[in-house]
Each structure stands twice: as C-alpha cells, then as structure tokens.
Write a protein that holds these residues in place. Structure first.
Motif, PDB file in Angstrom:
ATOM      1  N   LEU A 155       0.831  -1.205   0.000  1.00  0.00           N
ATOM      2  CA  LEU A 155       0.000   0.000   0.000  1.00  0.00           C
ATOM      3  C   LEU A 155       0.863   1.252   0.000  1.00  0.00           C
ATOM      4  O   LEU A 155       0.579   2.208  -0.734  1.00  0.00           O
ATOM      5  CB  LEU A 155      -0.929  -0.006   1.217  1.00  0.00           C
ATOM      6  CG  LEU A 155      -1.819   1.229   1.374  1.00  0.00           C
ATOM      7  CD1 LEU A 155      -2.728   1.412   0.173  1.00  0.00           C
ATOM      8  CD2 LEU A 155      -2.641   1.136   2.668  1.00  0.00           C
ATOM      9  N   PRO A 218      -8.211   7.489   4.512  1.00  0.00           N
ATOM     10  CA  PRO A 218      -8.434   6.045   4.317  1.00  0.00           C
ATOM     11  C   PRO A 218      -7.140   5.239   4.296  1.00  0.00           C
ATOM     12  O   PRO A 218      -7.097   4.116   4.809  1.00  0.00           O
ATOM     13  CB  PRO A 218      -9.155   5.984   2.959  1.00  0.00           C
ATOM     14  CG  PRO A 218      -9.755   7.323   2.770  1.00  0.00           C
ATOM     15  CD  PRO A 218      -8.809   8.282   3.426  1.00  0.00           C
ATOM     16  N   GLU A 221      -5.864   4.893   7.939  1.00  0.00           N
ATOM     17  CA  GLU A 221      -6.676   3.953   8.703  1.00  0.00           C
ATOM     18  C   GLU A 221      -6.432   2.511   8.239  1.00  0.00           C
ATOM     19  O   GLU A 221      -6.479   1.581   9.045  1.00  0.00           O
ATOM     20  CB  GLU A 221      -8.151   4.312   8.562  1.00  0.00           C
ATOM     21  CG  GLU A 221      -8.532   5.654   9.172  1.00  0.00           C
ATOM     22  CD  GLU A 221      -8.165   5.768  10.645  1.00  0.00           C
ATOM     23  OE1 GLU A 221      -8.255   4.745  11.358  1.00  0.00           O
ATOM     24  OE2 GLU A 221      -7.753   6.866  11.066  1.00  0.00           O
ATOM     25  N   THR A 222      -6.166   2.330   6.951  1.00  0.00           N
ATOM     26  CA  THR A 222      -5.847   0.994   6.446  1.00  0.00           C
ATOM     27  C   THR A 222      -4.522   0.506   7.012  1.00  0.00           C
ATOM     28  O   THR A 222      -4.393  -0.657   7.428  1.00  0.00           O
ATOM     29  CB  THR A 222      -5.793   0.997   4.914  1.00  0.00           C
ATOM     30  OG1 THR A 222      -7.050   1.435   4.397  1.00  0.00           O
ATOM     31  CG2 THR A 222      -5.499  -0.394   4.381  1.00  0.00           C
ATOM     32  N   ILE A 232     -10.645  -1.943   9.732  1.00  0.00           N
ATOM     33  CA  ILE A 232     -10.351  -1.296   8.450  1.00  0.00           C
ATOM     34  C   ILE A 232     -11.629  -0.888   7.730  1.00  0.00           C
ATOM     35  O   ILE A 232     -11.720   0.209   7.174  1.00  0.00           O
ATOM     36  CB  ILE A 232      -9.511  -2.222   7.553  1.00  0.00           C
ATOM     37  CG1 ILE A 232      -8.135  -2.469   8.177  1.00  0.00           C
ATOM     38  CG2 ILE A 232      -9.342  -1.603   6.158  1.00  0.00           C
ATOM     39  CD1 ILE A 232      -7.258  -3.407   7.373  1.00  0.00           C
ATOM     40  N   ASN A 235     -12.136   1.278   4.326  1.00  0.00           N
ATOM     41  CA  ASN A 235     -10.995   2.175   4.103  1.00  0.00           C
ATOM     42  C   ASN A 235      -9.970   1.581   3.150  1.00  0.00           C
ATOM     43  O   ASN A 235      -9.325   2.309   2.385  1.00  0.00           O
ATOM     44  CB  ASN A 235     -10.325   2.519   5.442  1.00  0.00           C
ATOM     45  CG  ASN A 235     -11.129   3.506   6.247  1.00  0.00           C
ATOM     46  OD1 ASN A 235     -11.547   4.546   5.747  1.00  0.00           O
ATOM     47  ND2 ASN A 235     -11.365   3.190   7.509  1.00  0.00           N
ATOM     48  N   GLY A 236      -9.795   0.259   3.170  1.00  0.00           N
ATOM     49  CA  GLY A 236      -8.841  -0.363   2.271  1.00  0.00           C
ATOM     50  C   GLY A 236      -9.220  -0.153   0.808  1.00  0.00           C
ATOM     51  O   GLY A 236      -8.374   0.223  -0.009  1.00  0.00           O
TER      52      GLY A 236
END
Length: 263
Positions: A155, A218, A221-222, A232, A235-236
């Motif tokens: 990510l 987002p 938070e992920t 999660i 948000n992912g």
C-alpha cells in the motif's frame, strides 16, 4: 531492437541518472526527511502524554500514541519525498535537459518513467528510515503477520507511485524549481489535516468532512488496521481507489504536458 526492449533500456538509463543525482545531491532528500522525523519526535516526546490522554479517555500512554501516530508519519514521509521529484523534474525542464533529450534517439516516455521509478524507490527507502526511527523510540506492531506487513508495504508503494505521478505533473507545469516546490506542498499539507494525529471524531464538526473525505485518511486507517489490528472497514478499498485515481490523473496530466510541443 523491439520497442519494448528499447523502452526498458532507456528507462533503466534514466533511472540510473536520477539515482546518481539523488546520491550526489542528498541535501534535498535529507531536508525533506527531517520534517517527518522532527514531527514524530515532537508529537511523541512533547505532546505525547497530552495527545494520548485526549484520544484514550484520559489515560496517558505515550507508547499507545506512538503506535497511533506512526502510520500518519509514514504517509507524511512519502508526501515530502515526492516534493523532491517535482523539484527535480522542474529543474530538468528549466535547465534545458529535457529539450536535449527530445533530440536524442531515446524512448520518449523513458524520461518520465526514470523519474517516477527513482522517486518510488526513494520513497520506500525514506519510509524504511523513518520506520527505523519509530522502532528505535518504541513503536511496536500488534501481532501483525507477514502477510499484513507485505500488504502494508504494498500500500505504501502504491501511494508513493500515485503521489509521484502527481508530483511529476506539478514539476512539468511549474516555471521553475521554486514554484514546483510550492505547488507540490499540498502533498505534505494534506496528511497534516487528516486522521494522522487525532481521530476524525475528535475534530470540530465543521472540519470532520475535510479530514474524512480526502486521500490520506483512508490510507492511514488501512495502515493502522494492518499493523495495529484496528478495524479497516471500507478504508482499504477507498485507499486503493484513491491511489488508482491519482495515479491515472497524474499519468495523463504528466504525459500531456511532456508531449506538448515546446514553444
């Protein structure tokens, strides 16, 4: 030589050129790295007890706030590192290097690809360095598996790719390096007004939509969910969607500016 092999060869050459520039002139990268490191130390050791009490029902636990803070600092690190890409691209444009490349028998897109890959590699290295500082002062994950660590790194790399394309476009659209640095400043400002330092619910009601409906919240938070075991939710998917949208926008913007005939 096929078109693909030519593109790979020329992109590798441009990547090597950009990495050599970064090695010979490390001051810009170091200056951009100092900001997230100083913010990390400032919020942990100066404001840590107060901030942790504010988000943990009165309990003061500096280590708990450090764990909450690190994902946001990592995003801030990426945003700061990509500013260097905007400056580098603008410098190439204003000093005539790009104009010389246009006259050479090289793959046209290799110049941008070299900048982008070089920036992503620098972002990853910067994240590792800032993460090492965080671990040194006490950051620990909560039973994060190898898969979750891999997803977190993936990510972060995707975010670096998306922001780099935006930064490259900003560099191409700027008249000089100073303007490029100023134009790319939102890449560092937006993490500051996200959920990086305090939860969105703890912000004033009028400000919560600004923090909630932007790309960084987002993603942060992920990362917290992957590394700390928090919820999660959607948000992912939101983080991935934002990254793909920004990368596409940056790519189209950059190639449009780069392919424009010089006046």
């Amino acid at each position: 030589m096929s078109s693909l092999s030519l593109a790979v060869r020329d992109s590798s050459t441009m990547l090597r050129r950009n990495l050599l520039h970064a090695r010979r002139y490390p001051s810009l990268t170091l200056n951009l790295l100092l900001t997230p490191v100083m913010l990390l130390l400032l919020f942990v050791y100066i404001f840590g007890d107060v901030m942790s009490a504010g988000i943990a029902d009165g309990r003061t636990d500096r280590s708990e706030y450090l764990a909450y803070l690190v994902p946001g600092i990592l995003l801030l690190t990426i945003g700061g590192t990509t500013i260097g890409s905007a400056v580098s691209v603008a410098t190439d444009m204003t000093e005539g290097v790009i104009a010389r490349f246009r006259t050479m028998a090289i793959h046209r897109g290799s110049v941008l690809i070299g900048h982008v890959i070089g920036s992503v590699l620098q972002c990853v290295m910067s994240v590792v360095l800032v993460g090492a500082v965080a671990v040194a002062i006490g950051f620990r994950t909560t039973n994060a598996t190898a898969l979750e660590w891999t997803l977190a790194l993936g990510l972060l790399t995707l975010i670096a790719l998306a922001l780099t394309w935006i930064a490259v476009a900003m560099g191409l659209s700027s008249p000089n390096a100073e303007a490029a640095s100023n134009n790319a400043l939102p890449l560092m400002v937006l993490p500051l007004i996200s959920s990086a330092f305090v939860p969105v619910d703890a912000m004033p009601g009028w400000f919560q939509p600004i923090a909630q409906y932007q790309p960084f919240t987002p993603a942060i938070e992920t990362l917290r969910g992957l590394l700390l075991g928090t919820e999660i939710g959607i948000n992912g998917w939101l983080a991935i969607t934002w990254c793909l949208a920004l990368a596409t926008l940056g790519y189209i913007w950059s190639t449009s500016l780069f392919n424009r005939d010089p006046k």
